[in-house]
Scaffold this active site. Structure first.
Site, mmCIF file in Angstrom:
data_model
loop_
_atom_site.group_PDB
_atom_site.id
_atom_site.type_symbol
_atom_site.label_atom_id
_atom_site.label_comp_id
_atom_site.label_asym_id
_atom_site.label_seq_id
_atom_site.Cartn_x
_atom_site.Cartn_y
_atom_site.Cartn_z
ATOM 1 N N ARG A 181 94.047 -8.766 12.583
ATOM 2 C CA ARG A 181 94.517 -9.904 13.081
ATOM 3 C C ARG A 181 95.991 -9.980 13.642
ATOM 4 N NH1 ARG A 181 89.790 -9.398 13.377
ATOM 5 N NH2 ARG A 181 88.262 -10.570 12.001
ATOM 6 N N ARG B 199 84.756 1.128 9.781
ATOM 7 C CA ARG B 199 85.360 0.398 8.898
ATOM 8 C C ARG B 199 85.392 0.885 7.412
ATOM 9 N NH1 ARG B 199 82.997 -5.109 9.117
ATOM 10 N NH2 ARG B 199 84.852 -5.799 8.093
ATOM 11 N N ASP C 72 92.263 -11.101 7.578
ATOM 12 C CA ASP C 72 91.385 -9.676 7.729
ATOM 13 C C ASP C 72 92.328 -8.571 8.536
ATOM 14 O OD1 ASP C 72 88.564 -9.799 6.921
ATOM 15 O OD2 ASP C 72 88.616 -11.204 8.258
ATOM 16 N N ASP D 222 82.136 -14.141 1.726
ATOM 17 C CA ASP D 222 82.315 -13.908 3.226
ATOM 18 C C ASP D 222 82.161 -15.207 3.785
ATOM 19 O OD1 ASP D 222 82.674 -12.387 5.468
ATOM 20 O OD2 ASP D 222 81.325 -10.917 5.069
ATOM 21 N N HIS E 114 82.217 -5.330 0.944
ATOM 22 C CA HIS E 114 81.706 -6.497 0.724
ATOM 23 C C HIS E 114 80.724 -6.279 -0.370
ATOM 24 C CE1 HIS E 114 82.942 -5.844 4.840
ATOM 25 N NE2 HIS E 114 83.066 -7.277 4.971
ATOM 26 N N HIS F 248 76.977 -11.297 10.436
ATOM 27 C CA HIS F 248 77.520 -12.301 11.393
ATOM 28 C C HIS F 248 76.149 -13.008 12.235
ATOM 29 C CE1 HIS F 248 81.040 -9.951 10.699
ATOM 30 N NE2 HIS F 248 81.830 -11.042 11.032
#
Length: 541
Positions: free
Chosen positions: A104, A166, A96, A278, A197, A209
């Site tokens: 990351r 984002r 990501d 995902d 997504h 999440h």
């Protein structure tokens, strides 16, 4: 049921496209085929024994998370990537890496590349393509061949808890243009881009999440407002797409990742590349059908690559990384063995994973992602130049004037920084206070711990700082949050010259921010945006 071992069988061979791939001859070959669609995370900065065995036996690859990266050891990540490819030369290594809030590869110190909302505010697709290329080059240097970016969601709901900054913005046309530009930039570096997504997470008020997210739009509304950026990504030659764990009622009651109608919609739009799920450990799957069953349903829905998730997430406590992988492996193997999951479906998914790997190897050799999946209309053919990303992020900042000046009080002052943010975005994860770090380059900084202070004590501290001529900054990331608004009001009552630094969404259409303080909207929280704010404060009166 046939016995099998997911690890111990012959060395890997390249997976053939579905039309020519031989039938599995037995349990070992079937295990290898099952492995070829699984994409797990793992713990550590070296390849653990279980992962090495799985890679040698056909595992599709790995997803990196922050805990796989040791920034204090130069070259650690390229060495890790090389070890993974020594075990499986066709491995898909993903991360990501969106720039801005979600990184990351630069998670400890913060991203040096602006996030989508910064780029959307600047609205220069050429600059967005340059940012995409910077992400691609960062990935390539790390041995990563699939950047799980860009975000193609149109953030039409300001209360969205997981997309927000984002996204490039709330305009379908703007998001479409910048999604295409970002894809072109990433793939110009020889790294695959993965638009996410699908079919659009921008109108949700839940974070998948943590819960099952729902988009209460008709399919016609979805087609008009949320699918065009994905179409733009397809037209730009995007290598991969990531599905969303969101329910679109007109498509049925299953989340898109597990919904054959969503998979069919993706293919009807003309995308023939790699469909990645995902993470299967997210609550929308984990807390409903579970990762194993979710993996089977995802394949039946048209997915190709099963992202298992981060084994160090709080909700996987008590299970190690190998157990997370094995749960998915066993469920898929058993579903094929029982006939519930047709072998042809598994072979088709494996074929697309293999096709991406072959494309990636060609793109890496050529140094760009052109050819049959290159950017349309020559958009990847850009005269790339070095960009001062801090300057760019500073240009993107919007200032709403209140009582306070847009400047620090002086060269020798102490800065009191009230961090009023509550929690963190699950996609970004917890981060250091990059604004405090940037300020510390030139000033003493006091960051009171709000968890240890009553409202009265905070007011006393801020009042004392302001009375001594210190600069008071209040950092927020949601102007819609009652708690953050309360902190702003408390500071404004005793220090009206204080400055609000808003790292979240800007109110639409010039609406009031809800605070009387002068506010700098920086469209995200990253190293580059923090440095941009400090540059503004050092240069403006």
């Amino acid at each position: 049921m046939a016995t099998r071992d997911p690890h111990h069988f012959p060395a890997p061979v390249p997976v053939q496209p579905p039309s020519v791939q031989p039938e599995p001859a037995g349990p070992a070959a079937l295990a290898r085929l099952v492995n070829s669609v699984i994409w797990p995370g793992f713990v550590g900065t070296k390849v653990p024994a279980w992962l090495d065995r799985a890679l040698r036996n056909g595992l599709a690859g790995v997803v990196y998370f922050s805990h796989n990266i040791d920034p204090d050891v130069p070259g650690q990540l390229p060495v890790l990537s090389a070890a993974i490819r020594e075990a499986n030369p066709s491995a898909v290594v993903g991360v990501d890496e969106e720039g801005g809030n979600v990184t990351r590869l630069q998670s400890r110190d913060g991203s040096t590349i602006p996030g989508a909302a910064v780029l959307g505010a600047l609205n220069d697709p050429g600059l967005t393509a340059a940012a995409g290329r910077a992400i691609g080059l960062l990935c390539r240097a790390a041995g990563v061949n699939l950047a799980i970016a860009p975000v193609a969601d149109v953030n039409t709901n300001p209360l969205n808890p997981v997309i927000g900054v984002r996204a490039f913005g709330s305009s379908t046309a703007l998001v479409s243009a910048h999604t295409a530009a970002a894809v072109a930039g990433i793939q110009s570096a020889g790294v695959g881009a993965c638009a996410k997504h699908f079919p659009g997470h921008g109108d949700t008020v839940a974070d998948s999440h943590l819960d099952v997210a729902r988009v209460d739009l008709t399919l016609a509304q979805l087609r008009e407002h949320h699918l065009p950026p994905f179409q733009a990504a397809f037209d730009a030659g995007v290598a991969a797409v990531m599905s969303a764990h969101i329910i679109v009622p007109e498509l049925g009651g299953a989340p898109a990742t597990l919904n054959p109608r969503s998979g069919a919609l993706l293919r009807e739009l003309g995308f023939e590349g790699l469909l990645v799920t995902d993470a299967l450990d997210m609550a929308a799957v984990r807390a409903t059908v579970g990762p194993g069953e979710g993996a089977v349903l995802a394949l039946l829905a048209g997915a190709d690559l099963l992202c298992v998730g981060n084994p160090l997430n709080a909700y996987t406590t008590g299970r190690d990384d190998e157990a997370c992988y094995t749960e998915v492996f066993d469920a898929v193997y058993d579903a094929v063995s029982s006939g519930r999951l047709p072998l042809t479906v598994l072979r088709a998914a494996a074929g697309r994973v293999a096709s991406f790997s072959q494309w990636s190897q060609r793109a890496s050799r050529d140094g760009h992602g052109g050819g049959d999946r290159g950017a349309a209309d020559g958009r990847a053919e850009v005269d790339w130049v070095e960009v001062d990303w801090v300057e760019a992020a500073a240009r993107a900042c919007r200032v709403d004037r209140g009582a306070g000046p847009v400047a620090l009080a002086g060269p020798d002052i102490v800065v009191t920084l009230v961090d009023a943010r509550t929690g963190h975005n699950m996609a970004a994860g917890p981060t250091d206070n990059f604004l405090a770090t940037a300020l510390l380059e030139g000033y003493p900084v006091c960051v009171p711990d709000l968890s240890l202070l009553s409202a009265e004590h905070l007011s006393d501290l801020v009042s004392a700082a302001a009375s001594q001529g210190e600069t008071v900054l209040v950092l927020v990331d949601s102007l819609a949050s009652p708690d953050q608004q309360a902190s702003l009001a408390a500071v404004a009552a005793v220090a009206p010259q204080a400055l609000c630094i808003n790292a979240g969404l800007v109110p639409e259409g010039g609406a009031a921010t809800g605070t009387a303080l002068t506010t700098i909207h920086c469209h995200g929280f990253s190293r580059v945006s923090a440095e941009a704010v400090v540059r503004l404060l050092n240069s403006r009166e």
